[in-house]
Write a protein that holds these residues in place. Structure first.
Motif, mmCIF file in Angstrom:
data_model
loop_
_atom_site.group_PDB
_atom_site.id
_atom_site.type_symbol
_atom_site.label_atom_id
_atom_site.label_comp_id
_atom_site.label_asym_id
_atom_site.label_seq_id
_atom_site.Cartn_x
_atom_site.Cartn_y
_atom_site.Cartn_z
ATOM 1 N N VAL A 136 9.420 -27.475 13.194
ATOM 2 C CA VAL A 136 8.693 -27.431 11.926
ATOM 3 C C VAL A 136 9.096 -26.208 11.105
ATOM 4 N N LEU A 137 9.127 -25.048 11.740
ATOM 5 C CA LEU A 137 9.422 -23.819 11.001
ATOM 6 C C LEU A 137 10.861 -23.806 10.474
ATOM 7 N N ALA A 138 11.824 -24.207 11.329
ATOM 8 C CA ALA A 138 13.228 -24.189 10.901
ATOM 9 C C ALA A 138 13.497 -25.232 9.825
ATOM 10 N N ALA A 139 12.952 -26.437 10.007
ATOM 11 C CA ALA A 139 13.164 -27.495 9.024
ATOM 12 C C ALA A 139 12.500 -27.151 7.698
ATOM 13 N N TRP A 140 11.317 -26.593 7.765
ATOM 14 C CA TRP A 140 10.601 -26.209 6.541
ATOM 15 C C TRP A 140 11.342 -25.097 5.801
ATOM 16 N N ALA A 141 11.788 -24.065 6.526
ATOM 17 C CA ALA A 141 12.486 -22.950 5.890
ATOM 18 C C ALA A 141 13.813 -23.408 5.271
ATOM 19 N N THR A 142 14.564 -24.244 6.000
ATOM 20 C CA THR A 142 15.855 -24.716 5.493
ATOM 21 C C THR A 142 15.669 -25.649 4.303
ATOM 22 N N SER A 143 14.733 -26.574 4.406
ATOM 23 C CA SER A 143 14.457 -27.488 3.296
ATOM 24 C C SER A 143 14.043 -26.720 2.054
ATOM 25 N N SER A 144 13.151 -25.765 2.229
ATOM 26 C CA SER A 144 12.652 -24.982 1.096
ATOM 27 C C SER A 144 13.781 -24.194 0.451
ATOM 28 N N GLY A 145 14.583 -23.524 1.283
ATOM 29 C CA GLY A 145 15.672 -22.716 0.743
ATOM 30 C C GLY A 145 16.682 -23.540 -0.042
ATOM 31 N N LEU A 146 17.096 -24.685 0.519
ATOM 32 C CA LEU A 146 18.082 -25.517 -0.161
ATOM 33 C C LEU A 146 17.515 -26.193 -1.409
ATOM 34 N N MET A 147 16.269 -26.622 -1.343
ATOM 35 C CA MET A 147 15.640 -27.261 -2.505
ATOM 36 C C MET A 147 15.555 -26.283 -3.665
ATOM 37 N N TRP A 148 15.170 -25.066 -3.371
ATOM 38 C CA TRP A 148 15.043 -24.070 -4.431
ATOM 39 C C TRP A 148 16.425 -23.587 -4.887
ATOM 40 N N TRP A 149 17.371 -23.470 -3.973
ATOM 41 C CA TRP A 149 18.727 -23.055 -4.313
ATOM 42 C C TRP A 149 19.386 -24.053 -5.257
ATOM 43 N N LEU A 179 6.358 -28.607 4.015
ATOM 44 C CA LEU A 179 5.784 -28.358 5.336
ATOM 45 C C LEU A 179 5.254 -29.652 5.948
ATOM 46 N N GLY A 180 4.604 -30.474 5.121
ATOM 47 C CA GLY A 180 4.101 -31.753 5.613
ATOM 48 C C GLY A 180 5.225 -32.669 6.078
ATOM 49 N N ILE A 181 6.320 -32.697 5.321
ATOM 50 C CA ILE A 181 7.479 -33.517 5.717
ATOM 51 C C ILE A 181 8.034 -33.027 7.051
ATOM 52 N N SER A 182 8.092 -31.722 7.223
ATOM 53 C CA SER A 182 8.622 -31.158 8.466
ATOM 54 C C SER A 182 7.743 -31.498 9.654
ATOM 55 N N VAL A 183 6.442 -31.505 9.454
ATOM 56 C CA VAL A 183 5.524 -31.862 10.536
ATOM 57 C C VAL A 183 5.705 -33.330 10.928
ATOM 58 N N VAL A 184 5.811 -34.204 9.944
ATOM 59 C CA VAL A 184 6.007 -35.635 10.233
ATOM 60 C C VAL A 184 7.338 -35.862 10.939
ATOM 61 N N CYS A 185 8.404 -35.218 10.475
ATOM 62 C CA CYS A 185 9.717 -35.387 11.103
ATOM 63 C C CYS A 185 9.724 -34.832 12.524
#
Length: 345
Positions: A282-295, A310-316
């Motif tokens: 959850v933490l790694a997927a959330w951090a990576t998703s957030s960073g790339l989305m904002w980048w 964060l919700g998407i990361s929890v479901v995945c």
């Protein structure tokens, strides 16, 4: 005209890429360095026996026990030939796409050259990235399992991080897709190769598979690369692509790394899945998703978008936990589906 000259160049490159065996034969027989390379390698292989590369290859075998087939394989593995063979993986798809683009009268040459240079750069960087990790593993600085998961974790997100440097041309994604397409061909050849003399394929299979068996490369690693190809060619610079790759690569990869170190406490319904691994996912997927989305400018740095990611990361993480199938396709599909709904443009 200049346009016709460029077309002829790419036709030649494309034809050369389609017939690598003929190209290899041509290199061995005609280029100035070819006989020198053969003679030098045979001199080493056969323990110093003199040899004429233009006559018989199969005389005076050394006490090393090299068979004629092994000697031929070593000759074929000479540095210049290996460079050409490796180059063909990216030359072939780039040649096809370039033929298509250069036949379009409205093509922007500055944009094309920018995307072409980025594509080649991505291919080179991907090779360097893989070589660094495999070298660390072969030097016992990393375990083979850690090396495999680091490659899994970093390859996809690092490639996506370079997407903003491509042009805004509608065809940029076609050239960018050549990178995962070339890697897909490499993984397929690594998984189907039965020749022990094919050191490159064996090295790749060992780097991306759990057991080191070549056939395993056709499972998760092949699906992983296929997902990258689809995300690049179909969902270029979109939230579904970024989230799908982030969940598949960073989430699943870090979950394994953390689970093997701190995963003593297991989920009641799974002997292989741990609380630590799921939290790390959850933490790694959330951090990576957030960073790339904002980048990439696909989402604003707001509490709402952070909570959605964060919700998407929890479901995945839950999808990976229940093992509905190979998580290299179940996790990105789940992530892309949720992204399409939560980040619809």
């Amino acid at each position: 005209s200049t346009h016709c000259i460029e077309m002829k160049i790419f036709i030649f490159v494309f034809v050369l890429a389609l017939v690598p065996n003929l190209a290899d034969s041509f290199l061995h027989r005609t280029l100035p360095w070819a006989p020198l390379v053969q003679q030098e390698r045979l001199h080493h292989i056969r323990g110093g026996a003199s040899f004429d590369p233009y006559t018989s290859r199969h005389v005076a075998l050394s006490a090393k026990g090299k068979s004629a087939t092994d000697v031929d394989a070593d000759i074929d593995d000479s540095l210049p030939v290996r460079v050409v063979k490796k180059s063909l993986f990216i030359v072939a798809p780039v040649g096809v796409v370039s033929l298509f683009l250069l036949s379009n009268p409205s093509i922007s040459y500055p944009a094309y050259l920018q995307d072409l240079s980025l594509t080649v750069s991505c291919a080179v960087l991907a090779t360097i990235w893989l070589k660094i990790i495999t070298k660390l593993a072969s030097s016992s600085l990393l375990s083979s399992s850690d090396a495999r998961k680091i490659i899994h974790t970093g390859s996809g997100p690092l490639f996506l991080a370079l997407w903003p440097f491509f042009s805004d041309s509608q065809y940029a994604q076609l050239l960018a897709a050549c990178v995962p397409l070339a890697n897909l061909a490499k993984v397929y050849l690594a998984g189907t190769s039965s020749s022990k003399s094919d050191s490159e394929s064996q090295s790749l299979a060992a780097a991306v598979s759990r057991s080191g068996q070549a056939s395993e490369a056709l499972g998760g690693p092949f699906i992983y690369t296929l997902v990258l190809l689809v995300c690049t060619g179909v969902f270029w610079r979109s939230a579904p692509a970024v989230i799908a790759v982030s969940q598949m690569a960073a989430g699943d990869g870090v979950a394994d790394l953390a689970g093997r170190r701190w995963g003593a406490a297991k989920w009641p319904f799974s002997e292989s899945k741990s609380y630590a691994g799921s939290l790390a996912f959850v933490l790694a997927a959330w951090a990576t998703s957030s960073g790339l989305m904002w980048w990439m400018g696909l989402a604003e740095a707001t509490p709402e978008s952070a909570l959605a990611l964060l919700g998407i990361s929890v479901v995945c993480s839950a999808v990976e936990l229940v093992e509905l199938g190979d998580d290299n396709w179940t996790v990105p599909i789940a992530g892309a589906a949720m992204a399409s709904f939560l980040f619809a443009s």
